[in-house]
Design a protein around this motif. Sequence first.
Motif, PDB file in Angstrom:
ATOM      1  N   ALA A  57       0.799  -1.230   0.000  1.00 45.39           N
ATOM      2  CA  ALA A  57       0.000   0.000   0.000  1.00 45.39           C
ATOM      3  C   ALA A  57       0.831   1.279   0.000  1.00 45.39           C
ATOM      4  CB  ALA A  57      -0.947  -0.001   1.205  1.00 45.39           C
ATOM      5  N   HIS A  58       2.164   1.127   0.003  1.00 45.33           N
ATOM      6  CA  HIS A  58       2.998   2.343   0.009  1.00 45.33           C
ATOM      7  C   HIS A  58       4.431   1.965  -0.362  1.00 45.33           C
ATOM      8  CE1 HIS A  58       4.176   6.365   1.950  1.00 45.33           C
ATOM      9  NE2 HIS A  58       5.303   5.832   1.481  1.00 45.33           N
ATOM     10  N   LEU A  59       4.808   2.235  -1.598  1.00 49.64           N
ATOM     11  CA  LEU A  59       6.214   2.023  -1.955  1.00 49.64           C
ATOM     12  C   LEU A  59       6.648   3.043  -2.998  1.00 49.64           C
ATOM     13  CD1 LEU A  59       7.030  -1.026  -4.238  1.00 49.64           C
ATOM     14  CD2 LEU A  59       4.866   0.213  -4.300  1.00 49.64           C
ATOM     15  N   HIS A  60       7.967   3.103  -3.180  1.00 54.23           N
ATOM     16  CA  HIS A  60       8.560   4.088  -4.098  1.00 54.23           C
ATOM     17  C   HIS A  60       9.353   3.340  -5.171  1.00 54.23           C
ATOM     18  CE1 HIS A  60       7.825   7.695  -1.536  1.00 54.23           C
ATOM     19  NE2 HIS A  60       7.758   6.760  -0.603  1.00 54.23           N
ATOM     20  N   PRO A  61       8.733   3.018  -6.301  1.00 52.40           N
ATOM     21  CA  PRO A  61       9.454   2.219  -7.299  1.00 52.40           C
ATOM     22  C   PRO A  61      10.354   3.031  -8.226  1.00 52.40           C
ATOM     23  CG  PRO A  61       7.195   2.563  -8.030  1.00 52.40           C
ATOM     24  CD  PRO A  61       7.321   3.231  -6.680  1.00 52.40           C
ATOM     25  N   ILE A 210      -0.995  11.289   1.492  1.00 53.56           N
ATOM     26  CA  ILE A 210      -0.078  12.305   2.026  1.00 53.56           C
ATOM     27  C   ILE A 210       0.926  11.691   3.009  1.00 53.56           C
ATOM     28  CG2 ILE A 210       0.011  14.513   3.258  1.00 53.56           C
ATOM     29  CD1 ILE A 210      -3.059  14.777   2.492  1.00 53.56           C
ATOM     30  N   HIS A 211       2.220  11.883   2.710  1.00 49.86           N
ATOM     31  CA  HIS A 211       3.275  11.460   3.636  1.00 49.86           C
ATOM     32  C   HIS A 211       3.295  12.397   4.853  1.00 49.86           C
ATOM     33  CE1 HIS A 211       5.147   9.117   0.422  1.00 49.86           C
ATOM     34  NE2 HIS A 211       6.129   8.760   1.213  1.00 49.86           N
ATOM     35  N   LEU A 212       3.263  11.822   6.035  1.00 49.32           N
ATOM     36  CA  LEU A 212       3.392  12.638   7.257  1.00 49.32           C
ATOM     37  C   LEU A 212       4.439  12.015   8.182  1.00 49.32           C
ATOM     38  CD1 LEU A 212      -0.246  13.567   8.372  1.00 49.32           C
ATOM     39  CD2 LEU A 212       1.399  15.001   7.158  1.00 49.32           C
ATOM     40  N   GLY A 242       0.226   8.557   5.069  1.00 53.09           N
ATOM     41  CA  GLY A 242       1.271   7.544   5.135  1.00 53.09           C
ATOM     42  C   GLY A 242       2.237   7.815   6.275  1.00 53.09           C
ATOM     43  N   HIS A 243       2.696   6.770   6.921  1.00 51.53           N
ATOM     44  CA  HIS A 243       3.631   6.787   8.058  1.00 51.53           C
ATOM     45  C   HIS A 243       2.932   7.279   9.336  1.00 51.53           C
ATOM     46  CE1 HIS A 243       6.726   5.608   5.407  1.00 51.53           C
ATOM     47  NE2 HIS A 243       6.838   6.779   4.785  1.00 51.53           N
ATOM     48  N   ALA A 244       2.486   8.533   9.336  1.00 50.44           N
ATOM     49  CA  ALA A 244       1.749   9.081  10.492  1.00 50.44           C
ATOM     50  C   ALA A 244       2.397   8.692  11.818  1.00 50.44           C
ATOM     51  CB  ALA A 244       0.286   8.613  10.429  1.00 50.44           C
ATOM     52  N   THR A 296       5.930  -1.173   1.798  1.00 50.74           N
ATOM     53  CA  THR A 296       7.373  -1.415   1.965  1.00 50.74           C
ATOM     54  C   THR A 296       8.172  -0.121   1.966  1.00 50.74           C
ATOM     55  OG1 THR A 296       7.627  -1.761  -0.406  1.00 50.74           O
ATOM     56  CG2 THR A 296       7.348  -3.699   0.931  1.00 50.74           C
ATOM     57  N   ASP A 297       7.587   0.977   1.487  1.00 49.53           N
ATOM     58  CA  ASP A 297       8.265   2.279   1.420  1.00 49.53           C
ATOM     59  C   ASP A 297       9.452   2.214   0.446  1.00 49.53           C
ATOM     60  OD1 ASP A 297       8.217   4.966   2.023  1.00 49.53           O
ATOM     61  OD2 ASP A 297       9.551   4.782   3.716  1.00 49.53           O
ATOM     62  N   ALA A 298      10.586   2.756   0.844  1.00 54.75           N
ATOM     63  CA  ALA A 298      11.740   2.828  -0.063  1.00 54.75           C
ATOM     64  C   ALA A 298      12.278   1.418  -0.337  1.00 54.75           C
ATOM     65  CB  ALA A 298      12.823   3.678   0.562  1.00 54.75           C
TER      66      ALA A 298
END
Length: 392
Positions: A57-61, A210-212, A242-244, A296-298
């Motif tokens: 649900a959250h990664l940076h490809p 939104i990344h927080l 995201g993250h929060a 997984t994020d980065a």
Amino acid sequence: MVNVMYANVRPFGGPPTTLLVGADGCIVATGLAPELYPGVRVVDGGGALALPSLVDAHLHPDGTRWSEPWLSRKSGTSLEEFIANDVEVHLSATRTVAERAVALMAHAVSRGTRAWRAHVDVAPPYGTGNVEGVLEAAEQFRGVLDVQIVAFPQLGILREPGTAELLERSIRMGADLVGGLDPVGIDNDLDGHLDVIFGIAERAGVGLDIHLHERGDVGLHEVEEIARRTIRSGLGGRVTVGHAFCLANADRERLLRVADLLREADIGVTTCGLGHYPVVPFRELLAEGVRVALGTDAVRDAWTPFGDADMLRRVHYLAYVTGAITDGELEDCFDLASRQGARLLGLPPANFAVGDPADFFLVPGESLAQVVVDCPLPTHVVRGGNLVSGGA
Ligand SMILES: [Zn+2]
């Protein structure tokens, strides 16, 4: 019409059964004997566990160095330093964004992932090039991996003139959501930052993610303001934070107040189980009716040498960093990446019920809890009833 039958498989580690898949790629029946369907292609699962395919649900490809030679990274102490380094690394990759994203998608699919929400950098140094690259890669995986693209202002919006226009252009090109990033910490203007991204989302009729990273009262105030704006703008159900990290540190009374607001605004929350950062109290949030999912994020980019877009491994990390001990606690972590992930991304559930898409993977093992700890490699990955990886 039955297309294929998967026999001798154990959904969630339960007793062996059969899964009949129809021509539409959905499960039409379970538990029937293969002999009842002469002529239907049967795939023998060999008693493996069948588990629902996972959602990242959250990664940076776009920034990944996946498929490139090893990158020796610089250390950094501040978010600003990491961002500056990110631009330098981004621009020095030898393979294109699309080539690296394709390599990562292939790996993720082989490990049982069916969908991504991909945050893709949009900033003056790259224009919308990264979005184009990930769109091109996603096209190659159509029907195998669902990719939702977030146009992500990694360098800020107000402090990087031209970014707002690039975000808007990304949406016109095919990005699915508008991103945001630490409105106070990066742009130092909560209302200004939110005005831009809510404005684009409302005009284009798309959602926000939104990344927080901000903690304490600053972060909580941002979450509350995002919730109020979500309710006002009618974007309920289409906004994610995201993250929060601020939610992880909040005292219980404040957390429950914020959770109430998140539920009312129907805002989802993503967490990534990163070892050195706090994890949101996902069980409490779920109990309060807030949607929460795992990412997984980065992935092996300028920020970190770690990450591999393997969601089962990410579930393992989440369980580890949150001190899971019981089978139930281990299973909760898996649920965040499967059922809850599908919920957050608005995908149909894939839990082996009749009518669910036949999106699952097979792994050798004893039970789901043991699989979360041991992370066996999938032997088969099935999407819409079709084998998309393994099974050789
Ligand atoms: Zn991120």
